[in-house]
Design an enzyme around this catalytic site. Structure first.
Site, PDB file in Angstrom:
ATOM      1  N   TYR A  80      81.810  23.770  29.562  1.00 16.45           N
ATOM      2  CA  TYR A  80      82.749  22.779  30.069  1.00 16.45           C
ATOM      3  C   TYR A  80      83.093  23.254  31.475  1.00 16.45           C
ATOM      4  O   TYR A  80      83.549  24.380  31.667  1.00 16.45           O
ATOM      5  CB  TYR A  80      83.950  22.757  29.131  1.00 16.45           C
ATOM      6  CG  TYR A  80      85.277  22.323  29.714  1.00 16.45           C
ATOM      7  CD1 TYR A  80      85.475  21.006  30.148  1.00 16.45           C
ATOM      8  CD2 TYR A  80      86.352  23.209  29.781  1.00 16.45           C
ATOM      9  CE1 TYR A  80      86.710  20.620  30.648  1.00 16.45           C
ATOM     10  CE2 TYR A  80      87.581  22.819  30.271  1.00 16.45           C
ATOM     11  CZ  TYR A  80      87.751  21.522  30.711  1.00 16.45           C
ATOM     12  OH  TYR A  80      88.964  21.148  31.193  1.00 16.45           O
ATOM     13  N   CYS A  98      88.638  30.159 -15.706  1.00 16.03           N
ATOM     14  CA  CYS A  98      89.163  30.358 -17.046  1.00 16.03           C
ATOM     15  C   CYS A  98      88.373  29.433 -17.974  1.00 16.03           C
ATOM     16  O   CYS A  98      88.226  28.253 -17.692  1.00 16.03           O
ATOM     17  CB  CYS A  98      90.653  29.995 -17.059  1.00 16.03           C
ATOM     18  SG  CYS A  98      91.333  29.797 -18.701  1.00 16.03           S
ATOM     19  N   CYS A 115      93.893  25.489 -21.181  1.00 12.99           N
ATOM     20  CA  CYS A 115      94.761  26.486 -20.546  1.00 12.99           C
ATOM     21  C   CYS A 115      95.951  25.753 -19.922  1.00 12.99           C
ATOM     22  O   CYS A 115      95.773  24.805 -19.165  1.00 12.99           O
ATOM     23  CB  CYS A 115      93.978  27.236 -19.473  1.00 12.99           C
ATOM     24  SG  CYS A 115      95.023  28.304 -18.465  1.00 12.99           S
ATOM     25  N   GLU A 117      94.537  19.259  32.575  1.00 19.31           N
ATOM     26  CA  GLU A 117      93.276  19.200  31.833  1.00 19.31           C
ATOM     27  C   GLU A 117      93.391  20.120  30.628  1.00 19.31           C
ATOM     28  O   GLU A 117      94.192  21.056  30.620  1.00 19.31           O
ATOM     29  CB  GLU A 117      92.096  19.581  32.742  1.00 19.31           C
ATOM     30  CG  GLU A 117      92.259  20.919  33.432  1.00 19.31           C
ATOM     31  CD  GLU A 117      91.301  21.133  34.615  1.00 19.31           C
ATOM     32  OE1 GLU A 117      90.963  20.163  35.301  1.00 19.31           O
ATOM     33  OE2 GLU A 117      90.914  22.289  34.831  1.00 19.31           O
ATOM     34  N   LYS A 151     100.836  27.086  27.356  1.00 21.95           N
ATOM     35  CA  LYS A 151     100.217  27.588  26.124  1.00 21.95           C
ATOM     36  C   LYS A 151     100.897  26.977  24.914  1.00 21.95           C
ATOM     37  O   LYS A 151     102.117  26.973  24.818  1.00 21.95           O
ATOM     38  CB  LYS A 151     100.337  29.117  26.057  1.00 21.95           C
ATOM     39  CG  LYS A 151      99.456  29.843  27.068  1.00 21.95           C
ATOM     40  CD  LYS A 151      97.965  29.730  26.748  1.00 21.95           C
ATOM     41  CE  LYS A 151      97.477  30.727  25.740  1.00 21.95           C
ATOM     42  NZ  LYS A 151      97.357  32.090  26.220  1.00 21.95           N
ATOM     43  N   ASP A 182      89.347  26.858  24.611  1.00 24.82           N
ATOM     44  CA  ASP A 182      89.416  28.249  24.179  1.00 24.82           C
ATOM     45  C   ASP A 182      88.002  28.795  24.040  1.00 24.82           C
ATOM     46  O   ASP A 182      87.372  28.696  23.000  1.00 24.82           O
ATOM     47  CB  ASP A 182      90.141  28.310  22.829  1.00 24.82           C
ATOM     48  CG  ASP A 182      90.782  29.649  22.609  1.00 24.82           C
ATOM     49  OD1 ASP A 182      90.693  30.510  23.501  1.00 24.82           O
ATOM     50  OD2 ASP A 182      91.365  29.833  21.529  1.00 24.82           O
ATOM     51  N   LYS A 238      92.878  23.091  28.065  1.00 21.91           N
ATOM     52  CA  LYS A 238      92.448  24.470  28.250  1.00 21.91           C
ATOM     53  C   LYS A 238      91.578  24.841  27.056  1.00 21.91           C
ATOM     54  O   LYS A 238      92.065  25.097  25.959  1.00 21.91           O
ATOM     55  CB  LYS A 238      93.658  25.398  28.337  1.00 21.91           C
ATOM     56  CG  LYS A 238      93.275  26.842  28.596  1.00 21.91           C
ATOM     57  CD  LYS A 238      94.489  27.666  29.006  1.00 21.91           C
ATOM     58  CE  LYS A 238      94.088  29.086  29.348  1.00 21.91           C
ATOM     59  NZ  LYS A 238      93.556  29.822  28.198  1.00 21.91           N
ATOM     60  N   CYS A 294      92.067  35.269 -17.743  1.00 19.59           N
ATOM     61  CA  CYS A 294      92.985  34.330 -17.104  1.00 19.59           C
ATOM     62  C   CYS A 294      94.403  34.886 -17.181  1.00 19.59           C
ATOM     63  O   CYS A 294      94.866  35.234 -18.271  1.00 19.59           O
ATOM     64  CB  CYS A 294      92.901  32.979 -17.804  1.00 19.59           C
ATOM     65  SG  CYS A 294      94.174  31.824 -17.265  1.00 19.59           S
ATOM     66  N   CYS A 330      96.572  32.310 -19.702  1.00 23.10           N
ATOM     67  CA  CYS A 330      96.359  32.164 -21.144  1.00 23.10           C
ATOM     68  C   CYS A 330      95.604  33.332 -21.748  1.00 23.10           C
ATOM     69  O   CYS A 330      95.443  33.405 -22.959  1.00 23.10           O
ATOM     70  CB  CYS A 330      95.654  30.847 -21.454  1.00 23.10           C
ATOM     71  SG  CYS A 330      93.925  30.848 -20.963  1.00 23.10           S
TER      72      CYS A 330
HETATM   73  O1  D41 Z   1      89.635  25.184  30.103  1.00 22.84           O
HETATM   74  C1  D41 Z   1      89.844  26.310  30.557  1.00 22.84           C
HETATM   75  N1  D41 Z   1      89.761  27.340  29.748  1.00 22.84           N
HETATM   76  C2  D41 Z   1      90.197  26.509  31.986  1.00 22.84           C
HETATM   77  C3  D41 Z   1      90.271  27.808  32.460  1.00 22.84           C
HETATM   78  C4  D41 Z   1      90.479  25.444  32.861  1.00 22.84           C
HETATM   79  N2  D41 Z   1      90.415  24.157  32.428  1.00 22.84           N
HETATM   80  N3  D41 Z   1      90.810  25.675  34.134  1.00 22.84           N
HETATM   81  C5  D41 Z   1      90.890  26.940  34.629  1.00 22.84           C
HETATM   82  N4  D41 Z   1      91.231  27.119  35.919  1.00 22.84           N
HETATM   83  C6  D41 Z   1      91.344  28.340  36.425  1.00 22.84           C
HETATM   84  C7  D41 Z   1      91.753  28.500  37.842  1.00 22.84           C
HETATM   85  C8  D41 Z   1      92.899  27.605  38.168  1.00 22.84           C
HETATM   86  C9  D41 Z   1      92.155  29.924  38.126  1.00 22.84           C
HETATM   87  C10 D41 Z   1      90.580  28.133  38.689  1.00 22.84           C
HETATM   88  C11 D41 Z   1      90.613  28.055  33.789  1.00 22.84           C
HETATM   89  C12 D41 Z   1      90.717  29.335  34.382  1.00 22.84           C
HETATM   90  N5  D41 Z   1      91.082  29.446  35.692  1.00 22.84           N
HETATM   91  C13 D41 Z   1      90.454  30.577  33.689  1.00 22.84           C
HETATM   92  N6  D41 Z   1      89.640  30.764  32.658  1.00 22.84           N
HETATM   93  C14 D41 Z   1      89.664  32.046  32.305  1.00 22.84           C
HETATM   94  C15 D41 Z   1      90.499  32.709  33.134  1.00 22.84           C
HETATM   95  C16 D41 Z   1      90.990  31.798  34.019  1.00 22.84           C
END
Ligand code: D41
Length: 675
Positions: free
Chosen positions: A223, A425, A430, A109, A313, A113, A111, A407, A410
């Site tokens: 989310y 300018c 120019c 899924e 990441k 931010d 992640k 400028c 020129c």
């Molecule tokens: O979308 C996320 N930021 C996200 C964070 C996610 N989709 N799943 C997550 N699942 C976990 C566990 C597996 C430990 C239940 C997480 C995070 N943890 C998480 N977010 C911040 C620290 C950890």
């Protein structure tokens, strides 16, 4: 009375859910506001009827002086990281080894931010919201959490048979959409407030406001990614738990994917990496989880990190480096653009040596000095930019910078006009300005003169061979033949591509002229509307403003440009040189194509087009692309891993297009070449 109150609450809960979770409102804002007004009235007449989960109770709590602390019954773990294919393979191998077999399902899924939270429901009513904190204790931000519109105050199952556990702790991430973050920052800028560096900081900061009214005014969203404590039996598979959360009305990812092999996992990771810049929310990776919660428990965790989950990441798009100097570039419109010269730094496989500083307001906002250590970001194809200064790294030798008032090219005066962000300018001829104008004129998005790149544009301007665009079509070839590197063949090719560019459609010519605020898209709108240069030259301000997508600022810029005698002369000269002054006739898509006048929603990932390409082509075909599915939607174009929007389309009986269907229609409408 109670019945009406209940009815109003049910309606408001539902409309709120449709708007904020499904992105698909079925009533107007006015209708919603009216129902809310009625409920407020009834509740103020009968205060005994007010309940904490009433839609009127999202904001209302008084500011507090500090947050209480909350202990997470089940700790909120953090995630280990992996950075590439090999590390994913290693991680998977470890899971296989610990489990004793290799027949294991993983779920991927996005992640998001943002900022992690825990939201506790008792008997279906939101009781407490808390930040993650250190994973064991967090802060009680219940009143703030309640202001977030896509978080249900009361769970009402959307699917028959979905049982609400007596205690249910939903875990998720609070974030801001990019578009809404940009709006927020724009408003803050206009109000003279400090800007947020990114959506994550904005979300985290907004969540921790002591006054819930401030939080309520920020465009926060949640989310949901999992369950903490829960009474009773939950589905054994993580993917099914997420599906349950969806059925209970929580916003979850539409694109969770079950994978078995490392290759499948990697494919998902790469696919999110590619989609990253097209999403309206920031993601910094992909979370990989073991699907079976029994196996999750068996695998357990070490030092607060589960062995059953990890985060892939994305390569960093931000790095720190030092500003070695600030240079001024003079742009096409004569604007003085400050550029930071950086100690070279590699970001995502590319060496970055320069970053835009936009204008003097930006320099002031960042507070940058020459010699400062700064955070630089390079995201996708956009020009690297400076995100912030690391003030702790200063040693006192840093030099403040101020914009010059002449400028640098020129020597003419550089002034900042009322309402403009840039110093300009004042010299219309120019050399820097002409150079940039010619570079733009010949570029791919404009007249697209092959073999006539930036270098040549600069050379010819500097040699005095080109003073304005029309000179491109009237070059002194004898002089050019004397320049080193210009043999017969090269000259012949160049002559030919210049001659070919004569036939570019009006939209390209309009773009090429370099009118302020006019890029490819606006140029196309103008060309489609007017069809010929003659008609455009006669346009009034009102007519320009009436064109869809052209606002008053743009209309004004076009009008002013066209009223300037020098510009009219230039256009007349171009016409005399034999340039085409009308639009392609195959480009009539917007009035008689299959897609013209239609409203289209895009969902899921397309194989052959990025989202922005699809949007661009649809707009060229005269369609309007919107983000939410409603009864007014004509088509929903569905790519891979479609989500709730596709379901919603089915519910509303809106026509669904596959990627192939969409491509076929774009071809039929003449905006995409037949293959
Ligand atoms: O979308 C996320 N930021 C996200 C964070 C996610 N989709 N799943 C997550 N699942 C976990 C566990 C597996 C430990 C239940 C997480 C995070 N943890 C998480 N977010 C911040 C620290 C950890």
């Amino acid at each position: 009375m109670t019945a009406r109150v209940d009815e109003l609450r049910d309606l408001l809960h539902r409309y709120n859910y449709e708007y904020y979770v499904l992105d698909a409102p079925t009533v107007s804002d006015a209708e919603y506001d009216e129902l809310m007004r009625q409920l407020r009235q009834l509740e103020s007449d009968h205060p005994e009827l007010v309940t904490p989960d009433s839609p009127t109770q999202r904001v209302g709590a008084e500011p507090s002086t500090a947050f209480g602390t909350v202990r997470h019954e089940i700790p909120m773990l953090s995630l280990s990281n992996v950075y590439n294919y090999d590390e994913i393979a290693e991680w998977v191998a470890r899971v296989h080894r610990l489990a004793g077999h290799e027949d294991i399902e993983f779920v991927t899924e996005p992640k998001i931010d943002g900022s992690a939270v825990s939201i506790l429901y008792r008997d279906g009513v939101l009781e407490r919201g808390a930040t993650r904190g250190d994973g064991v204790t967090g802060e009680d931000v219940t009143t703030n959490i309640k202001t977030i519109r896509n978080i249900p105050l009361r769970i009402s199952p959307l699917k028959k048979g979905a049982v609400i556990p007596g205690v249910l702790e939903v875990r998720g991430e609070i974030y801001m959409r990019r578009s809404e973050f940009d709006d927020l920052n724009r408003r803050r800028g206009e109000a003279g407030e400090t800007l947020f560096a990114n959506p994550r900081n904005a979300a985290a900061g907004s969540l921790r406001q002591l006054d819930p009214k401030l939080t309520a005014a920020r465009p926060l969203r949640m989310y949901a990614y999992g369950v903490g404590q829960a009474d009773g039996d939950l589905p054994a598979m993580h993917a099914d738990q997420v599906a349950l959360l969806r059925d209970l009305g929580f916003p979850v990812t539409d694109n969770a994917q079950v994978c078995i092999t490392v290759d499948e996992l990697w494919e998902q990771c790469e696919s999110w990496l590619n989609a990253r810049n097209d999403l309206d929310y920031e993601i910094d990776g992909v979370v990989i989880k073991v699907n079976d919660t029994n196996l999750q428990n068996e695998l357990g965790s070490v030092s607060r990190e589960p062995r059953w989950a990890t985060a892939y990441k994305f390569p960093a798009i931000q790095k720190t480096t030092v500003i070695e100097g600030i240079e001024i570039n003079v742009g096409r419109t004569g604007s003085l653009n400050p550029v930071a010269i950086l100690a070279p730094v590699e970001i995502g496989g590319v060496t970055v040596r320069r970053a835009t500083l936009h204008n003097e307001d930006e320099i002031e906002r960042l507070g940058v000095r020459i010699g400062d250590t700064v955070v630089v970001e390079r995201a996708g194809d956009v020009i690297p930019k400076i995100i912030s200064v690391i003030e702790e790294n200063r040693d006192g030798s840093e030099q403040p910078f101020s914009m010059p008032d002449t400028c640098p090219v020129c020597g003419a005066q550089a002034v900042r006009l009322e309402g403009e962000v840039a110093r300009e300018c004042v010299n219309v001829s120019c050399p820097a300005r002409v150079r940039e104008q010619v570079r733009h004129f010949v570029s791919r998005g404009a007249m697209d003169i092959e073999g006539f790149g930036s270098k040549l544009a600069v050379l010819f301007v500097d040699l005095g061979l080109i003073q304005d665009f029309a000179d491109i079509y009237d070059l002194d070839w004898n002089r050019i033949a004397e320049i080193e590197g210009f043999g017969d063949k090269r000259i012949e090719n160049l002559k030919q591509s210049i001659a070919q560019s004569n036939q570019q459609p009006l939209s390209r010519l309009i773009n090429a002229l370099g009118i302020r605020h006019i890029g490819e898209r606006n140029a196309r709108s103008l060309a489609h509307h007017f069809r010929t240069m003659d008609r455009l030259l006669e346009a009034t301000r009102e007519e320009l403003e009436g064109i869809p997508g052209i606002g008053s600022v743009v209309a004004e810029a076009v009008y002013d440009f066209l009223q300037e005698p020098r510009n009219r002369e230039l256009i007349a000269r171009l016409e005399k040189m034999g340039l085409r002054m009308d639009e392609d006739s195959v480009d009539t898509g917007p009035t008689d194509g299959k897609l013209s006048g239609k409203t289209v929603v895009l969902t899921g990932r397309m194989e052959s087009l990025t989202r922005s390409e699809a949007q661009e082509l649809l707009e060229r075909a005269g369609a309007q692309v919107t983000s939410s599915v409603s009864r007014k939607t004509d088509f929903v174009a569905v790519g891979a891993d479609p989500g709730s929007k596709a379901e919603r389309a089915r519910e509303l009986d809106v026509s669904i297009l596959t990627e192939d269907d969409l491509i076929a229609m774009l071809r039929d409408d003449g905006v995409l070449n037949p293959e």
